[in-house]
Write an enzyme that holds these catalytic residues in place. Structure first.
Site, short mmCIF file in Angstrom:
data_model
loop_
_atom_site.label_atom_id
_atom_site.label_comp_id
_atom_site.label_asym_id
_atom_site.label_seq_id
_atom_site.Cartn_x
_atom_site.Cartn_y
_atom_site.Cartn_z
CG HIS A 168 -0.18 -0.21 2.53
ND1 HIS A 168 0.42 0.81 3.24
CD2 HIS A 168 0.11 -1.36 3.21
CE1 HIS A 168 1.01 0.30 4.31
NE2 HIS A 168 0.86 -1.01 4.31
N GLY A 192 8.77 5.09 -9.17
CA GLY A 192 8.95 6.45 -9.71
C GLY A 192 9.33 7.45 -8.64
CG ASP A 193 10.10 11.36 -9.89
OD1 ASP A 193 11.29 10.97 -9.84
OD2 ASP A 193 9.62 11.89 -10.91
N1 LIG Z 1 1.63 -1.22 -3.21
C1 LIG Z 1 1.19 0.00 -3.45
N2 LIG Z 1 -0.10 0.23 -3.75
C2 LIG Z 1 -0.54 1.47 -4.03
N3 LIG Z 1 0.25 2.57 -4.02
C3 LIG Z 1 1.55 2.39 -3.74
C4 LIG Z 1 2.09 1.11 -3.45
N4 LIG Z 1 3.40 1.25 -3.21
C5 LIG Z 1 3.69 2.56 -3.34
N5 LIG Z 1 2.58 3.26 -3.65
C6 LIG Z 1 2.44 4.70 -3.93
O1 LIG Z 1 2.31 4.87 -5.34
C7 LIG Z 1 2.63 6.21 -5.65
C8 LIG Z 1 3.18 6.37 -7.06
O2 LIG Z 1 4.25 5.53 -7.26
P1 LIG Z 1 5.53 5.84 -8.14
O3 LIG Z 1 6.08 7.15 -7.86
O4 LIG Z 1 6.41 4.66 -7.93
O5 LIG Z 1 4.99 5.80 -9.65
P2 LIG Z 1 4.45 6.92 -10.62
O6 LIG Z 1 3.64 7.91 -9.88
O7 LIG Z 1 3.82 6.20 -11.74
O8 LIG Z 1 5.77 7.60 -11.17
P3 LIG Z 1 6.36 9.11 -11.08
O9 LIG Z 1 6.31 9.48 -9.63
O10 LIG Z 1 7.76 8.96 -11.61
O11 LIG Z 1 5.51 9.97 -11.95
C9 LIG Z 1 3.61 6.65 -4.60
O12 LIG Z 1 3.12 7.81 -4.03
C10 LIG Z 1 3.63 5.52 -3.57
O13 LIG Z 1 3.46 6.04 -2.27
C1 LIG Z 2 2.96 21.01 -26.42
C2 LIG Z 2 4.20 20.65 -25.71
C3 LIG Z 2 4.05 20.81 -24.26
C4 LIG Z 2 5.11 20.02 -23.58
C5 LIG Z 2 5.21 20.35 -22.14
C6 LIG Z 2 6.19 19.45 -21.53
C7 LIG Z 2 6.65 19.92 -20.20
C8 LIG Z 2 7.18 18.77 -19.45
C9 LIG Z 2 7.88 19.21 -18.22
C10 LIG Z 2 8.03 18.06 -17.30
C11 LIG Z 2 8.61 18.52 -16.00
C12 LIG Z 2 8.53 17.46 -15.00
C13 LIG Z 2 8.94 17.95 -13.69
C14 LIG Z 2 8.95 16.82 -12.73
C15 LIG Z 2 7.99 16.57 -11.91
C16 LIG Z 2 7.98 15.38 -11.04
O1 LIG Z 2 8.35 15.73 -9.75
C17 LIG Z 2 6.57 14.79 -10.99
C18 LIG Z 2 6.63 13.44 -10.27
O2 LIG Z 2 7.17 12.48 -11.05
N1 LIG Z 2 6.02 14.59 -12.30
C19 LIG Z 2 4.99 15.31 -12.74
O3 LIG Z 2 4.43 16.07 -12.03
C20 LIG Z 2 4.55 15.09 -14.17
C21 LIG Z 2 4.33 16.40 -14.85
C22 LIG Z 2 3.96 16.22 -16.30
C23 LIG Z 2 3.53 17.49 -16.91
C24 LIG Z 2 3.07 17.35 -18.32
#
Ligand SMILES: Nc1ncnc2c1ncn2[C@@H]1O[C@H](COP(=O)(O)OP(=O)(O)OP(=O)(O)O)[C@@H](O)[C@H]1O
Ligand SMILES: CCCCCCCCCCCCC/C=C/[C@@H](O)[C@H](CO)NC(=O)CCCCC
Ligand SMILES: [Ca+2]
Length: 534
Positions: A168, A192-193
């Protein structure tokens, strides 16, 4: 064995073979360098530093290999294989291997032992790791990525692991408050992040708790967390991995963990009314990025394209937010957001900035050093308020929101995008994806800051605490705004991709509060194809 006259450790040099080819192999134990070159023309010469050798193993040679060419007439050969880092394109690392044959078993063992001795000297390498896998992050491939690409490399490098598949959200974070952390040389998160953020909150929170530091106090001197975090990217954005390694590639990240790289990282804390809300290392965004996140969280079922969908929708909505931003400029750092000094491996701006902060701390004392300087106040209507602790480069935006932000300089780049036309905002967004300067617009401002606050116009009158902080620093402000037409329903900050529902916040950058298994982005010139052919 070659004996250097000056008492240095001897160099091991042997004539060995690589299959049918004869080669000379040398191990300079003083320099920690393995070199081999062809005995015949074209006499190519390769070298690998011990710090980039992953493992050395005795190799069993099968009949077929043995019965070919010159080995046919000789005794059964012995062999060892050296596994090492090979640099490919775009900061990508791969595990390469080279097998050396010799007829003498004793010589073969001498080579294996000498190489193993050299590997034992690599003391920053982890031996035991705690791994958290988010099975639902990104394209839901975390478990498979770990099992197929990462676990075999850890095993090759003799790294043992305790693996926890999260069940979770907050599982990893809560677990980190309970585990015997001393047992581990680092914590790895596969996801991910959001997963990085969870592990970071667990480790930093635990460190403060163990040191008796109250995270709710926005002025508390936080204690540095020395347990390194390894990131195996398996998320939707993977910005923290991409901006610290140069690529979001699980094998590359696994190799940085194996070789024991260390990268200190700035972490910012977010508070509201003397209550701790969250930490972040990549982006804290309000307006556009907060709204994209809020909308995209409802569409997780869409997978990674949810951000494109919500990004487009948010772009069309064109909401702006009125409020006051106040910030403390980062005077201690030599860089500025519009110079072309990119943060790269061994960055001297990060090193010097950290030194400056330490000197200020010695001079003025802990707690009194950070608030020094003149606060600046900016009122306005904003489409986006972005605080980038790092470049925020990611596959969607390869140079990031602030291309020259530094990973460990104790500052963040505060980007204010004022209300402008849809067309201009689109031009601004498009510049995140190409080489043009995204700060070269009249409606965009960028400042390198140590601390900042934001107060939404609607809350300024009610939110007494933040108003008091504001009054203390800048006198009374923001009493006479014109009729506001900003969006009242959304007050979400995007905090490393996690939602924060408080528009009024105080933010402080903590220089090098945590460490990653990474080395920053390498200069292009050193990212050529290794082993280095000389
Ligand atoms: N087993 C789980 N079930 C549901 N949620 C989870 C689980 N393990 C972790 N999480 C939560 O899932 C959320 C998203 O996960 P993660 O950041 O790995 O992927 P993402 O959101 O797809 O990628 P990014 O953050 O790079 O955009 C995190 O906030 C984490 O707390
Ligand atoms: C027509 C062309 C337009 C193109 C615009 C592209 C701009 C992209 C910029 C992306 C910057 C990402 C910054 C990072 C944020 C992360 O901490 C966060 C968690 O993973 N991701 C997003 O919020 C995901 C955010 C996604 C936003 C689209
Ligand atoms: Ca920084």
């Amino acid at each position: 064995m070659e004996q250097p006259p000056d008492g240095r450790r001897p160099r091991l040099i042997s004539s060995l073979a690589q299959g049918q080819r004869s080669c000379e192999v040398s191990l300079d134990r003083e320099l920690g360098l393995l070199t081999w070159w062809d005995a015949q023309p074209p006499r190519r010469n390769f070298s690998v530093p011990a710090s980039e050798i992953i493992a050395v193993e005795e190799t069993k040679i099968d009949e077929k290999q043995c019965n070919s060419g010159k080995w046919q007439k000789m005794e059964k050969p012995h062999a060892f294989t050296v596994y090492y880092v090979k640099r490919a394109r775009n900061y990508c690392w791969r595990c390469n291997e080279e097998t050396f044959w010799c007829i003498d078993e004793q010589l073969c063992n001498q080579w294996i032992n000498s190489l193993k001795e050299l590997l034992d000297l690599q003391t920053s390498r982890p031996k035991h790791l705690l791994v958290y896998i988010n099975p639902y992050g990104g394209k839901q491939k975390g478990k498979r990525i770990y099992e197929q690409k990462v676990a075999p490399l850890f095993s090759l490098a003799s790294i043992s692991t305790d693996v926890i598949i999260t069940e979770h959200a907050n599982h990893a974070k809560d677990n980190l408050f309970e585990v015997n952390i001393e047992k581990y040389d680092g914590v790895v998160c596969v996801g991910g992040d959001g997963m990085v953020s969870e592990v970071m909150h667990g480790l930093i929170g635990r460190t403060q708790k163990d040191s008796g530091i109250d995270q709710n106090n926005p002025k508390a001197p936080l204690v540095q967390c020395n347990v390194r975090i390894g990131i195996i990217p398996a998320g939707s954005t993977d910005c923290i991995c991409y901006a610290t390694v140069g690529i979001n590639d699980p094998v590359t990240s696994a190799l940085h963990i194996i070789v024991g790289d260390t990268l200190p990282l700035d972490v910012s804390s977010v508070h509201h009314n003397n209550a701790f809300l969250k930490y972040y290392v990549s982006l804290l965004g309000y307006g556009f990025y907060g709204d994209v996140l809020k909308d995209s969280e409802k569409k997780r079922w869409m997978g990674t394209i949810r951000y494109d969908f919500s990004g487009f929708k948010t772009f069309l909505s064109h909401h702006y937010y009125e409020g006051t931003v106040s910030y403390l400029p980062a005077k201690h750092t030599l860089g500025s957001p519009r110079d072309k000094k990119y943060c790269r491996t061994g960055c001297c701006i990060c090193r010097q900035s950290k030194q400056q902060l330490e000197e200020q701390r010695k001079k003025y004392g802990i707690g009194r050093d950070e608030g020094r300087g003149e606060w600046k106040v900016i009122k306005g209507k904003f489409l986006a308020i972005n605080a980038a602790n790092m470049s925020c480069a990611c596959p969607r935006s390869p140079k990031g929101l602030s291309p020259t932000a530094h990973l460990a300089d104790g500052s963040a780049d505060l980007i204010l995008v004022r209300k402008c036309s849809r067309f201009d905002f689109l031009r601004y967004l498009v510049r995140h994806t190409n080489q043009d300067d995204q700060f070269d617009f009249t409606f965009v401002e960028v400042y390198r800051v140590k601390k900042f606050q934001f107060t939404s116009k609607h809350l300024e009158d009610d939110d007494s605490d933040v108003k008091d902080v504001g009054k203390k620093h800048f006198g009374q402000f923001c009493r006479d705004h014109p009729v506001c037409c900003c969006n009242l329903t959304n007050n979400t900050w995007n905090c490393d991709g996690e939602m924060l529902n408080s528009s009024t916040i105080e933010v402080r950058v903590h220089c090098q509060l945590m460490k990653l298994f990474a080395r920053g982005i390498e200069e292009k010139s050193t990212s050529n194809h290794s082993p280095i052919e000389q």
